[in-house]
Design a protein around this motif. Structure first.
Motif, PDB file in Angstrom:
ATOM      1  N   LEU A 105      48.265  32.661  32.688  1.00 32.19           N
ATOM      2  CA  LEU A 105      46.908  32.628  33.238  1.00 32.19           C
ATOM      3  C   LEU A 105      46.808  31.635  34.396  1.00 32.19           C
ATOM      4  O   LEU A 105      46.165  31.911  35.414  1.00 32.19           O
ATOM      5  CB  LEU A 105      45.907  32.272  32.135  1.00 32.19           C
ATOM      6  CG  LEU A 105      45.704  33.341  31.056  1.00 32.19           C
ATOM      7  CD1 LEU A 105      44.889  32.782  29.894  1.00 32.19           C
ATOM      8  CD2 LEU A 105      45.017  34.565  31.632  1.00 32.19           C
ATOM      9  N   GLY A 108      48.181  33.203  37.542  1.00 32.69           N
ATOM     10  CA  GLY A 108      47.231  34.110  38.167  1.00 32.69           C
ATOM     11  C   GLY A 108      46.105  33.361  38.860  1.00 32.69           C
ATOM     12  O   GLY A 108      45.650  33.756  39.943  1.00 32.69           O
ATOM     13  N   LEU A 126      40.167  35.772  34.345  1.00 30.38           N
ATOM     14  CA  LEU A 126      41.428  36.491  34.119  1.00 30.38           C
ATOM     15  C   LEU A 126      41.622  36.790  32.635  1.00 30.38           C
ATOM     16  O   LEU A 126      42.123  37.856  32.263  1.00 30.38           O
ATOM     17  CB  LEU A 126      42.611  35.675  34.650  1.00 30.38           C
ATOM     18  CG  LEU A 126      42.683  35.494  36.174  1.00 30.38           C
ATOM     19  CD1 LEU A 126      43.949  34.737  36.563  1.00 30.38           C
ATOM     20  CD2 LEU A 126      42.648  36.846  36.873  1.00 30.38           C
ATOM     21  N   ALA A 130      42.137  40.504  30.883  1.00 29.25           N
ATOM     22  CA  ALA A 130      43.211  40.817  29.940  1.00 29.25           C
ATOM     23  C   ALA A 130      42.635  41.265  28.593  1.00 29.25           C
ATOM     24  O   ALA A 130      43.112  42.224  27.979  1.00 29.25           O
ATOM     25  CB  ALA A 130      44.116  39.602  29.746  1.00 29.25           C
ATOM     26  N   ILE A 282      48.556  38.333  35.899  1.00 30.77           N
ATOM     27  CA  ILE A 282      47.797  39.263  35.059  1.00 30.77           C
ATOM     28  C   ILE A 282      48.721  40.098  34.174  1.00 30.77           C
ATOM     29  O   ILE A 282      48.470  40.277  32.980  1.00 30.77           O
ATOM     30  CB  ILE A 282      46.914  40.184  35.922  1.00 30.77           C
ATOM     31  CG1 ILE A 282      45.825  39.373  36.627  1.00 30.77           C
ATOM     32  CG2 ILE A 282      46.259  41.268  35.064  1.00 30.77           C
ATOM     33  CD1 ILE A 282      44.982  40.180  37.591  1.00 30.77           C
ATOM     34  N   THR A 283      49.810  40.625  34.766  1.00 34.99           N
ATOM     35  CA  THR A 283      50.714  41.469  33.971  1.00 34.99           C
ATOM     36  C   THR A 283      51.315  40.692  32.808  1.00 34.99           C
ATOM     37  O   THR A 283      51.374  41.190  31.681  1.00 34.99           O
ATOM     38  CB  THR A 283      51.845  42.035  34.859  1.00 34.99           C
ATOM     39  OG1 THR A 283      52.530  40.964  35.517  1.00 34.99           O
ATOM     40  CG2 THR A 283      51.314  43.005  35.884  1.00 34.99           C
TER      41      THR A 283
END
Length: 398
Positions: A105, A108, A126, A130, A282-283
């Motif tokens: 996190l 990101g 973020l 998710a 994010i991924t």
């Protein structure tokens, strides 16, 4: 034809999305800035090792129709050994991913901060993204979202690498001329460790068992694995290449690289690279809790799917703790140290168990052949070395 291609990709793309996270961006940035092209061979080696291990894990998931924890529980008859392995796996994956989620996190958030400036609510934003994808989405939704993010991430990093006008001759030299010394050994270990990720083996087997249920799909599984891992590796290499433009400068992470690119290549390079960092964060923020939930579910023998509340409770806990740690700027060093120790032990153990499992009657004619065993054995030697170096690093021996 294009629609058929996209129909047969997915699980391994999530694996690529998982290993190209903020940690990968950071270690690849440091590799390029400190050692130029000379460590590209280590990433090439990492891609090879990842394909070998992930293919075995995916094959187990397809043929057995189960995740890796379920297979281990059923294959090991000795109760003490089985319980010990389950505890080790739970500690390394569940607890480790909780610690690393804060880093995902935070990574990101760095991308957002470069573009929009610093805002206190970015970690929460973020985290909510998710949370929404994991809670309301099913596997197909997650697959499409993560594939899209991987494409954005790949285009961002590769475009930046191309923009610096890399030396092609030096790239090939770096790819095929291994160079190891006391100065770069820990960076090499880091490059391999950030690509060959233990929890991805568990995640891959579980995702394959959910998407495919026919043995005739093995060819599609292998294509998915090879293409996705190679593309993920190319993204990592592009970060190393982009960072070579900053040799001699003090660069600490991917965000510093994005900022440092602006005076050289203009503001567009900063924004493009920052978008890549955001996508990487994010991924990984999605896949880390998802992998932990699959591991806990398999180790404890829970029934149900992604919509079950026990499954959701695991990833919710990991995500919430990650949001809290990221929001207050707390670095959970003790937990991360424990996770490093556990993962350093877990990777060679899981690699050995994988080799043992794919040679059992469980797979029948789909067991490893001689060539696959030789390649797997080489990877195990690498995994053992990586595990030892990780432990030495944690305890300050190196």
């Amino acid at each position: 034809m294009l629609s058929k291609l996209f129909k047969n990709i997915g699980p391994a793309t999530l694996i690529a999305a998982a290993f190209v996270g903020p940690g990968t961006v950071t270690i690849c940035t440091l590799a390029g800035a400190n050692f130029g092209y000379s460590l590209l061979w280590a990433m090439l080696l990492s891609i090879f090792a990842t394909i070998i291990l992930q293919e075995m894990a995916a094959r187990l998931g397809l043929i057995s129709g189960k995740g890796l924890p379920e297979i281990l529980r059923g294959a090991i008859s000795n109760k003490i050994i089985r319980i010990t392995l389950i505890i080790l796996v739970l500690a390394a994956i569940a607890v480790g991913n909780t610690a690393y989620e804060a880093g995902n996190l935070s990574g990101g958030v760095l991308g957002l901060q470069i573009i929009f400036g610093e805002q206190w609510y970015f970690p929460l934003l973020l985290g909510l993204i998710a949370f929404g994808l994991l809670f309301f989405g099913n596997y197909k939704v997650l697959e499409k979202v993560l594939i899209s993010l991987v494409v954005i991430m790949g285009v961002s990093f590769i475009a930046t690498a191309v923009a610096i006008g890399p030396d092609i001759t030096e790239i090939f030299k770096g790819l095929f001329t291994p160079e190891i010394n006391s100065n770069n050994i820990l960076t090499i270990v880091g490059l391999i460790g950030t690509t060959v990720v233990p929890y991805n083996l568990f995640l891959h087997a579980s995702l394959v068992s959910e998407k495919w249920n026919n043995r005739s799909d093995l060819s599609a599984v292998r294509k998915d694995t090879i293409i996705s891992v190679v593309l993920g590796g190319l993204v990592s290499m592009s970060i190393i290449i982009a960072a070579t433009a900053l040799q001699g400068q003090q660069v600490s992470n991917g965000a510093a690289l994005a900022t440092a690119l602006e005076p050289i290549y203009g503001s567009w390079a900063t924004y493009v690279f920052s978008i890549g960092i955001l996508a990487a964060g994010i991924t990984s923020a999605i896949t880390a809790p998802l992998a932990a939930a699959y591991v806990v579910k398999g180790c404890l023998g829970w029934k149900g799917n992604m919509k079950s509340w026990s499954f959701r409770a695991v990833w919710m806990f990991i995500l919430i703790v990650g949001i809290v740690f990221s929001s207050i700027g707390l670095k959970p060093l003790d937990i991360i140290t424990f996770a490093q120790i556990a993962n350093g032990l877990l990777l060679p153990i899981i690699a050995i168990l994988l080799l043992w499992l794919v040679n059992q009657k469980l797979l029948g004619s789909f067991s490893n052949n001689l060539w696959q065993n030789i390649m797997a054995f080489i990877v195990i030697l690498i995994a053992v070395g990586l595990g030892a170096k990780t432990l030495f690093k944690v305890f300050g021996v190196l």
